[in-house]
Design an enzyme around this catalytic site. Sequence first.
Site, mmCIF file in Angstrom:
data_model
loop_
_atom_site.group_PDB
_atom_site.id
_atom_site.type_symbol
_atom_site.label_atom_id
_atom_site.label_comp_id
_atom_site.label_asym_id
_atom_site.label_seq_id
_atom_site.Cartn_x
_atom_site.Cartn_y
_atom_site.Cartn_z
ATOM 1 C CG MET A 30 -1.982 -1.121 1.132
ATOM 2 S SD MET A 30 -3.482 -0.822 2.097
ATOM 3 C CE MET A 30 -2.813 -0.683 3.742
ATOM 4 C CB ALA A 32 3.998 4.327 3.420
ATOM 5 C CD GLU A 35 15.736 -0.669 4.972
ATOM 6 O OE1 GLU A 35 16.143 -1.771 4.559
ATOM 7 O OE2 GLU A 35 16.026 0.411 4.419
ATOM 8 C CG HIS A 37 6.951 -2.295 2.077
ATOM 9 N ND1 HIS A 37 6.704 -1.093 2.696
ATOM 10 C CD2 HIS A 37 5.827 -3.037 2.234
ATOM 11 C CE1 HIS A 37 5.487 -1.099 3.203
ATOM 12 N NE2 HIS A 37 4.933 -2.265 2.944
ATOM 13 N N GLY A 147 5.007 -10.744 3.501
ATOM 14 C CA GLY A 147 5.769 -10.763 4.740
ATOM 15 C C GLY A 147 5.102 -11.585 5.833
ATOM 16 C CE LYS A 149 4.198 -5.199 11.375
ATOM 17 N NZ LYS A 149 2.728 -5.269 11.172
ATOM 18 N NE ARG A 187 -1.864 -0.173 10.576
ATOM 19 C CZ ARG A 187 -2.896 0.504 10.102
ATOM 20 N NH1 ARG A 187 -3.130 1.716 10.557
ATOM 21 N NH2 ARG A 187 -3.687 -0.015 9.185
#
Length: 283
Positions: A30, A32, A35, A37, A147, A149, A187
């Site tokens: 999305m 922004a 590291e 990404h 990812g 995450k 975020r």
Amino acid sequence: MQIITEPRQMQAIAEKLRLNRQFIGVVMTMGALHEGHLSLIKLARQSAGTVILTIFVNPSQFGANEDLHQYPRPFEQDVALATAAEVDYLFAPEAGTIYPENHQTTLQCGALGERLEGERRPGHFNGVATIVTKLLHITKPHIAIFGEKDAQQLAVIRRMVEDLNLDVKIIAAPIIREENGLAVSSRNIYLSNTERSTAGILYQGICHAEKSIAEQKKNLSVIAAEIEQMIASTPGWRPDYVVFVDEERFEPAEIAEEGKEYRLLLAAYAGKVRLIDNGKIVA
């Protein structure tokens, strides 16, 4: 790097690449870019002859009270980072080209998308599944990098790819962390200096779980409660959930079985900022 905004043009390019036997890897974001990404792009670059990066702030995965309009959109910075990372094609469509006025069809994720993050963000994973499917059809990749995450999102996407017989391999990339263990996330920019300095508490919770399992403690509910208390006792932080799930089925687990793999999922608030994290735990 070529920037494309029209879905039909991106599809035509992807079709031609496939006809020319180019192996395509896609990374969906999305924007922004950070590291985390860039690590996904690097993995795609190592695995595929052609790398497509998508940037699309997907409105269908934001809830009524979430930060769609406040979500950062530093497009020029993202273009510079993507160029430096040797992305071949940047697909950045406008919302109206992805969801035209008469768009009606969405995917339903079932039980997997309705618990944990799905319970707190109703409809979120349906929006994720819909946009991922659309972008897979548009970019036609052989592999797609996501990812670890966002562990539940990864599980939803893998389930969807299997259930719908989609011709793509999903590859998971490891979490990238800051020095204090904080998982890199878009975020994180909303954290104050004080909140960022204490944000390692989530990773400390994962380390506590690993240590507890290594000490042959098997009651996952007790370990989760201990981690919740760790977060709650950190000034400025409050836990949302701390849950162990079976790594294969992604269903809640309470007692660890020898040799089995689990995923510890954490969500917590630092002030108004909500962060998630996770770690793989082997009993």
